[in-house]
Design an enzyme around this catalytic site. Structure first.
Site, PDB file in Angstrom:
ATOM      1  N   SER A  41       2.186  13.249   3.325  1.00  0.00           N
ATOM      2  CA  SER A  41       2.072  12.461   2.097  1.00  0.00           C
ATOM      3  C   SER A  41       2.168  10.988   2.468  1.00  0.00           C
ATOM      4  O   SER A  41       3.237  10.510   2.853  1.00  0.00           O
ATOM      5  CB  SER A  41       3.190  12.837   1.116  1.00  0.00           C
ATOM      6  OG  SER A  41       3.043  14.163   0.676  1.00  0.00           O
ATOM      7  N   LYS A  84      -1.628  13.817  -4.952  1.00  0.00           N
ATOM      8  CA  LYS A  84      -0.247  14.134  -4.570  1.00  0.00           C
ATOM      9  C   LYS A  84       0.733  13.163  -5.213  1.00  0.00           C
ATOM     10  O   LYS A  84       1.803  13.562  -5.690  1.00  0.00           O
ATOM     11  CB  LYS A  84      -0.101  14.100  -3.044  1.00  0.00           C
ATOM     12  CG  LYS A  84       1.335  14.331  -2.549  1.00  0.00           C
ATOM     13  CD  LYS A  84       1.878  15.703  -2.973  1.00  0.00           C
ATOM     14  CE  LYS A  84       3.358  15.872  -2.622  1.00  0.00           C
ATOM     15  NZ  LYS A  84       3.583  16.036  -1.188  1.00  0.00           N
ATOM     16  N   LYS A  87      10.543   7.950  -1.487  1.00  0.00           N
ATOM     17  CA  LYS A  87       9.373   7.478  -0.736  1.00  0.00           C
ATOM     18  C   LYS A  87       8.101   7.682  -1.550  1.00  0.00           C
ATOM     19  O   LYS A  87       7.249   6.780  -1.636  1.00  0.00           O
ATOM     20  CB  LYS A  87       9.267   8.229   0.591  1.00  0.00           C
ATOM     21  CG  LYS A  87       8.067   7.830   1.449  1.00  0.00           C
ATOM     22  CD  LYS A  87       7.696   8.900   2.469  1.00  0.00           C
ATOM     23  CE  LYS A  87       6.942  10.036   1.809  1.00  0.00           C
ATOM     24  NZ  LYS A  87       6.337  10.979   2.773  1.00  0.00           N
TER      25      LYS A  87
END
Length: 294
Positions: A99, A173, A241
């Site tokens: 990711s 995502k 994050k």
């Protein structure tokens, strides 16, 4: 055993990489693996996976290289500083299942393309449970023809959907993680609100299950909150994050994301208060602390 085995290299053997590499090997593909800490990859030898000492060794002669590395800068370092990109043969396909930011994915795709290597960004959702079971949701950006090439790799891992050009997988995502992070916060705050007023938190969760407020987050993460089970499946630090990547991308595109901004700050507070290694449902702990409900 697949009818057309592909030579696969997996870079990054952690909580997700290990079960995914194992599943690919069990599907009949010859798999090579590399991890910065070799000991974490060694268990894969039991499943016929060859463990290499460097990423360049792992990717040599591979048809498809899969990245499950920590973040965009690490992906870039392994590819372009540690020699993995130049070690890949022309015509091979690099699938980044980490990711990272969409802009990083587009940059990697362009730089690999100059070397004759195709690229897909294909981050996943479903956590370690999905990785073990082969039920991951895989969001794929890149050329449609490369997506078709990758289907034999995606099939043992879960359900893949092509969502657009390079970077689009990462956008999907981030959208997924925005929904997950925000919904965890909504569930935590609502359950704590009910408990503060004297209701039984477990019974409230039971009562609203099946209604419009129901969700997988309520079922899975809500149960963790009720049981105070914050053993990490997806860590708070990783959720932070993802929220920061979402906000960075929002700024790049000129998109106003006030709800995500609020939850970025809440997860940041939780991490700052020492909760970073808890499951991301541990945002409950941060909100409980704010309300003196520890």
């Amino acid at each position: 055993m697949t009818t057309t085995p592909l030579r696969i290299a997996v870079l990054g053997i952690g909580m997700m990489g290990l079960p995914m590499a194992r599943r690919l090997s069990e599907a009949g593909h010859p798999v090579r693996a590399w991890n910065r800490t070799r000991a974490k990859a060694e268990p894969l030898a039991l499943y016929g996976v060859t463990v290499n000492n460097t990423p360049a060794e792992a990717v040599q002669d591979a048809d498809i290289v899969i990245s499950l590395l920590e973040n965009g800068p690490v992906v870039g370092h392994v590819l372009f500083d540690q020699g993995a990109a130049r070690a890949m043969r022309k015509g091979s396909l690099f699938i980044d299942m980490a990711s990272i930011q969409p802009s990083e994915a587009r940059d990697h795709a362009a730089r690999l393309g100059e070397l004759g290597v195709a690229h897909l960004d294909a981050p996943v959702s479903g956590g370690t449970v999905g990785a073990e079971a082969g039920t991951l949701a895989i969001m794929v950006g890149g050329r449609p023809e490369d997506f078709q090439r990758a289907l034999p790799v995606f099939t043992p891992l879960g359900r893949a959907t092509h969502v657009g050009p390079h970077g689009a997988g990462q956008l999907a995502k981030l959208a997924n993680q925005m929904i997950v992070g925000i919904t965890i916060g909504a569930v935590a705050e609502a359950l704590l609100f009910a408990a503060k007023g004297g209701a039984d938190m477990a019974k409230v969760r039971e009562a609203i299950s099946g209604g419009f407020a129901d969700s997988r987050i309520l079922q899975l993460h809500g149960q963790r909150m009720v049981e105070r089970d914050f053993a990490p499946r997806g860590r708070m630090a990783v959720q932070l994050k993802d929220m920061r990547n979402a906000m960075a991308t929002a700024r790049e595109t000129g998109f106003d994301a006030p709800i995500t901004a609020l939850f970025e700050a809440l997860y940041a507070d939780g991490v700052e208060h020492g909760l970073g290694d808890l499951d991301h449902s541990g945002l409950f702990v941060e909100l409980a602390s704010r309300n003196a409900m520890q």
